[in-house]
Design an enzyme around this catalytic site. Structure first.
Site, PDB file in Angstrom:
ATOM      1  N   PRO A   1     -23.969   7.035 -18.812  1.00  0.00           N
ATOM      2  CG  PRO A   1     -22.298   5.671 -17.886  1.00  0.00           C
ATOM      3  CD  PRO A   1     -23.691   5.631 -18.466  1.00  0.00           C
TER       4      PRO A   1
ATOM      5  CB  CYS B   1     -13.334   3.838 -20.199  1.00  0.00           C
ATOM      6  SG  CYS B   1     -12.692   5.348 -20.916  1.00  0.00           S
TER       7      CYS B   1
ATOM      8  CG  ASN C   1     -25.017   0.944 -23.697  1.00  0.00           C
ATOM      9  OD1 ASN C   1     -23.794   1.011 -23.693  1.00  0.00           O
ATOM     10  ND2 ASN C   1     -25.772   1.946 -24.102  1.00  0.00           N
TER      11      ASN C   1
ATOM     12  N   GLY D   1     -27.542   6.131 -24.826  1.00  0.00           N
ATOM     13  CA  GLY D   1     -26.465   7.114 -24.805  1.00  0.00           C
ATOM     14  C   GLY D   1     -26.663   8.151 -25.889  1.00  0.00           C
TER      15      GLY D   1
HETATM   16  C1  FMN Z   1     -18.473  10.953 -25.336  1.00  0.00           C
HETATM   17  C2  FMN Z   1     -18.726   9.674 -24.614  1.00  0.00           C
HETATM   18  C3  FMN Z   1     -18.409   9.576 -23.270  1.00  0.00           C
HETATM   19  C4  FMN Z   1     -18.649   8.380 -22.573  1.00  0.00           C
HETATM   20  N1  FMN Z   1     -18.366   8.320 -21.236  1.00  0.00           N
HETATM   21  C5  FMN Z   1     -18.667   7.183 -20.534  1.00  0.00           C
HETATM   22  C6  FMN Z   1     -18.481   7.125 -19.123  1.00  0.00           C
HETATM   23  O1  FMN Z   1     -18.076   8.098 -18.468  1.00  0.00           O
HETATM   24  N2  FMN Z   1     -18.773   5.959 -18.506  1.00  0.00           N
HETATM   25  C7  FMN Z   1     -19.251   4.852 -19.174  1.00  0.00           C
HETATM   26  O2  FMN Z   1     -19.502   3.818 -18.568  1.00  0.00           O
HETATM   27  N3  FMN Z   1     -19.457   4.914 -20.500  1.00  0.00           N
HETATM   28  C8  FMN Z   1     -19.194   6.044 -21.186  1.00  0.00           C
HETATM   29  N4  FMN Z   1     -19.465   6.100 -22.521  1.00  0.00           N
HETATM   30  C9  FMN Z   1     -20.137   4.963 -23.184  1.00  0.00           C
HETATM   31  C10 FMN Z   1     -21.661   5.137 -23.150  1.00  0.00           C
HETATM   32  O3  FMN Z   1     -22.142   5.115 -21.829  1.00  0.00           O
HETATM   33  C11 FMN Z   1     -22.359   4.023 -23.958  1.00  0.00           C
HETATM   34  O4  FMN Z   1     -21.972   2.794 -23.414  1.00  0.00           O
HETATM   35  C12 FMN Z   1     -21.979   4.072 -25.431  1.00  0.00           C
HETATM   36  O5  FMN Z   1     -22.080   5.378 -25.950  1.00  0.00           O
HETATM   37  C13 FMN Z   1     -22.877   3.123 -26.257  1.00  0.00           C
HETATM   38  O6  FMN Z   1     -24.217   3.497 -26.142  1.00  0.00           O
HETATM   39  P1  FMN Z   1     -24.962   4.332 -27.301  1.00  0.00           P
HETATM   40  O7  FMN Z   1     -24.749   3.565 -28.589  1.00  0.00           O
HETATM   41  O8  FMN Z   1     -26.402   4.359 -26.840  1.00  0.00           O
HETATM   42  O9  FMN Z   1     -24.326   5.682 -27.348  1.00  0.00           O
HETATM   43  C14 FMN Z   1     -19.219   7.268 -23.238  1.00  0.00           C
HETATM   44  C15 FMN Z   1     -19.531   7.374 -24.600  1.00  0.00           C
HETATM   45  C16 FMN Z   1     -19.290   8.562 -25.285  1.00  0.00           C
HETATM   46  C17 FMN Z   1     -19.659   8.633 -26.751  1.00  0.00           C
END
Ligand code: FMN
Length: 332
Positions: free
Chosen positions: A8, A99, A200, A224
């Site tokens: 997400p 968050c 994650n 993500g």
């Molecule tokens: C722009 C942005 C928006 C995000 N919005 C959410 C969200 O709505 N809900 C959530 O659980 N995590 C949110 N996250 C966290 C991501 O789901 C994820 O946990 C985080 O980016 C780490 O994973 P990655 O290194 O693969 O990006 C957000 C991250 C980013 C960068």
């Protein structure tokens, strides 16, 4: 069997991005951007806005289930909203405890709840009690707020509250999105709880995936920013696991995807400003996955008219130099 979840991402992974990335392949399910619950039981149109897939069996066009994610601090209110989301067709409810946003945390929601595992327990328990037994409830946490002291307690609280699944972003709130992600903590959580778990954080390449898998011992992974930077990352991982050569997207393929995204956003009646903003944001993030994205971003960053943006993307898409399907991930 490896499970891959599209993360997400508020303001980034809207339903059209879910549609496009799930069509590229490799993912098993998606999660909506968080819906922030603070004072009220939302009317149906709010759920439909965040999750238009509710109109189509809560699946993306290519058939992937979409979980509805809620964030808030009031257990009863979260429960009520979860029950309504399920009534509208959500196949599962995910609760956000990760968050890092300042405004969210000031109001005691998101990652600030990690300071006290009891918070997680009460919220998960209330949501679990509010939705029918066959609907899975999951939670997404970080390793802690300021430090990692409570990482096991928080994971256990989610399990004891009755969740069916836990996703862990392997960093604290204070660590934000700064590398590295601490995958070694995931192995310790996995051993401490008996519900299934998704790892994650910081998976940008197939090689990152392989290391995260080996260190965490997990079989489920959430992608993500890596999947935004390289839209076929999930498909590559699945091909790697199957011992197959992946069909890799060229930069030209990626530009085709962006052009489709503009069409879909226009179809949804969004403004040109919104469309241009989303494309620039996506191309900027692609710089970590595709070498030509840097030049492309420089070329488009000042363009405001969507027609001009489309023209530029079409020109590059049709450039033979960008049609090679050589490995586009700079880091690999
Ligand atoms: C722009 C942005 C928006 C995000 N919005 C959410 C969200 O709505 N809900 C959530 O659980 N995590 C949110 N996250 C966290 C991501 O789901 C994820 O946990 C985080 O980016 C780490 O994973 P990655 O290194 O693969 O990006 C957000 C991250 C980013 C960068």
């Amino acid at each position: 069997m490896t499970q891959l979840v599209l993360a997400p991402m508020e303001g980034l992974v809207d339903w059209r991005v879910r549609q496009l990335l799930s069509a590229v392949g490799g993912f098993d399910h998606c999660v909506t951007e968080f819906i922030r619950v603070s004072q009220t039981l939302f009317p149906a149109h709010v759920f439909y806005r965040y999750c238009p897939e509710l109109h189509q069996g809560c699946k993306t066009a290519s058939g992937l289930p979409v979980l509805v994610q809620l964030m808030g601090h009031d257990p009863e209110l979260l429960g009520e909203n979860a029950a309504f989301a399920v009534e509208l067709g959500a196949p599962g409810i995910d609760i956000n405890f990760g968050c890092p946003s300042k405004t969210v945390n000031k109001r005691e929601a998101g990652a600030s709840l990690l300071k006290c595992p009891e918070n997680l327990y009460h919220i998960v328990k209330a949501v679990r009690a509010a939705v029918p037994d066959h609907i899975p409830v999951s939670a997404k946490i970080r390793l802690g707020y300021a430090d990692k002291e409570l990482f096991l307690e928080n994971a256990r609280a989610v399990e004891e509250g009755g969740a069916q699944h836990l996703t862990v972003h392997a960093r604290t709130k204070m660590e934000g999105y700064k590398p590295p992600a601490h995958w070694e903590y995931l192995a310790r959580i996995r051993e401490a709880i008996s519900i299934p778990m998704t790892a994650n954080g910081e998976i940008w390449t197939v090689e990152d995936y392989r290391r995260c898998r080996d260190i965490s011992g997990c079989t489920s992974f959430m992608l993500g920013r890596g999947a935004i930077a390289c839209p076929d990352l999930a498909a590559r991982i699945k091909a790697f696991e199957a011992g197959q050569e992946p069909v890799k997207q060229s930069w030209s393929d990626v530009l085709g995807l962006l052009l489709t995204y503009i069409d879909l956003l226009a179809q949804d009646g969004t403004t040109e400003n919104h469309q241009a903003g989303r494309i620039k944001q996506w191309v900027a993030l692609m710089r970590k996955g595709h070498a030509p994205a840097a030049q492309c971003f420089d070329d488009i960053k000042r363009i405001r008219a969507v027609s001009e943006l489309q023209e530029k993307l079409q020109q590059d898409r049709d450039n033979p130099a960008y049609q090679r399907t050589e490995d586009p991930i700079a880091a690999e």
